[in-house]
Write a protein that holds these residues in place. Structure first.
Motif, PDB file in Angstrom:
ATOM      1  N   GLY A   1       1.095   5.693   5.633  1.00 43.93           N
ATOM      2  CA  GLY A   1       2.432   5.894   5.086  1.00 43.93           C
ATOM      3  C   GLY A   1       2.440   6.925   3.973  1.00 43.93           C
ATOM      4  O   GLY A   1       1.476   7.055   3.220  1.00 43.93           O
ATOM      5  N   ARG A   2       3.501   7.690   3.904  1.00 37.87           N
ATOM      6  CA  ARG A   2       3.767   8.620   2.797  1.00 37.87           C
ATOM      7  C   ARG A   2       5.262   8.875   2.837  1.00 37.87           C
ATOM      8  O   ARG A   2       5.787   9.340   3.838  1.00 37.87           O
ATOM      9  CB  ARG A   2       2.967   9.911   2.939  1.00 37.87           C
ATOM     10  N   SER A   3       5.941   8.572   1.754  1.00 41.79           N
ATOM     11  CA  SER A   3       7.395   8.616   1.739  1.00 41.79           C
ATOM     12  C   SER A   3       7.904  10.023   2.039  1.00 41.79           C
ATOM     13  O   SER A   3       7.208  11.026   1.811  1.00 41.79           O
ATOM     14  CB  SER A   3       7.923   8.161   0.383  1.00 41.79           C
TER      15      SER A   3
END
Length: 306
Positions: free
Chosen positions: A59-61
């Motif tokens: 995940g990475r916004s």
């Protein structure tokens, strides 16, 4: 309502997100280096949408992916022009970060563990140049080179905003952190962040000199970090009074028409909040000092200043 764009660390964004105010934030980004943002891009034909559509297991916004793209494409000035604002909030605290360097043309990137891991995915997907070296110190450039690069940075900003529409915020790392009713020092502060505050002050002074009509909000010397800050444990994540101080300074700037009078009023506001922090944490500091070795000169100096 008055609108702002922000180039800086989350501390500057929190002035608006952690206080009650009637201001609008149009655009905000972080994670780019003012020392390299005017150099060539390495993204080529890769677009922001390509970044946003990457499947990434950890995940990475989208916000951080946009920040990554702005750094790799060297497009912070284009980003700033997408939605102009009444004022620009600017800080230099991003310059505390280390860098990684790529192979080939030695592309320098503001670094973090998460950013490095995501960049490796870009190497696999888009054939970005591989990482050659990590952990390059925040102050690896000669001071003369830093001055020249900050000249380029401020000159480009002045093509977008007049100096009197820029608010320059001086954020530095706090040595002290509050956790509930307990006050302590960040462990190994001078080992983890050696010389960072002096370096940030040097860069701040360089930019201030090149923006003679800008509005300046100085660092709050007695500020204390908050271990329970929503964004996590960091010497740049402060207790609420810190953001209230900056917000009150911005209120003052919005109402001022005379630069000299504004400077005096900002000094009074700074003094008020420094005294507020002193009154709140003096006993905690006394107790902390009694627990520490009497050779901790920096602690004693802080107490003397209070």
């Amino acid at each position: 309502m008055v609108s702002f764009n922000i180039l800086g660390v989350c501390t500057s964004r929190d002035i608006f997100s952690r206080t009650k105010n009637n201001y609008i934030v149009n655009k905000y980004t972080l994670g780019f280096s003012p020392l390299f943002c005017f150099e060539n891009s390495i993204t080529g034909s890769v677009s922001l949408n390509d970044f946003l559509n990457i499947s990434y297991p950890k995940g990475r916004s989208n916000f951080l992916r946009r920040a990554d793209y702005i750094e790799y494409s060297r497009s912070v000035f284009d980003f700033l022009c997408e939605n102009k604002s009444d004022y620009l909030i600017l800080d230099l605290a991003m310059l505390r970060s280390s860098y990684f360097m790529t192979e080939g043309n030695s592309f320098f990137v503001g670094s973090s563990k998460q950013r490095i891991e995501f960049y490796k995915r870009l190497v696999d997907l888009f054939n970005f140049p591989k990482i050659k070296k990590t952990g390059i110190s925040y102050n690896f450039l000669d001071r003369s080179d830093i001055v020249s690069r900050l000249d380029l940075y401020t000159n480009r900003l002045l093509q977008i905003y007049p100096s009197n529409k820029i608010i320059l915020c001086n954020h530095k790392l706090s040595r002290f952190v509050k956790n509930g009713n307990t006050l302590s020092m960040f462990k190994n502060f001078d080992i983890k962040w050696p010389g960072v505050n002096d370096f940030l002050q040097f860069c701040f002074d360089c930019v201030k000199l090149r923006l003679p009509e800008c509005h300046v909000i100085d660092f709050l010397d007695n500020a204390v970090a908050d271990a329970r800050h929503p964004l996590g444990y960091s010497p740049l994540h402060f207790t609420t009074s810190y953001y209230q101080y900056f917000k009150e300074c911005i209120d003052c700037i919005m109402l001022s028409s005379d630069k000299e009078l504004e400077s005096k009023r900002l000094s009074i506001i700074k003094d008020k909040y420094n005294k507020k922090y002193a009154a709140t944490y003096f006993r905690n500091l006394q107790q902390l000092v009694l627990k520490l070795n009497s050779s901790h000169d920096k602690i004693h100096k802080i107490l003397d200043d209070l």
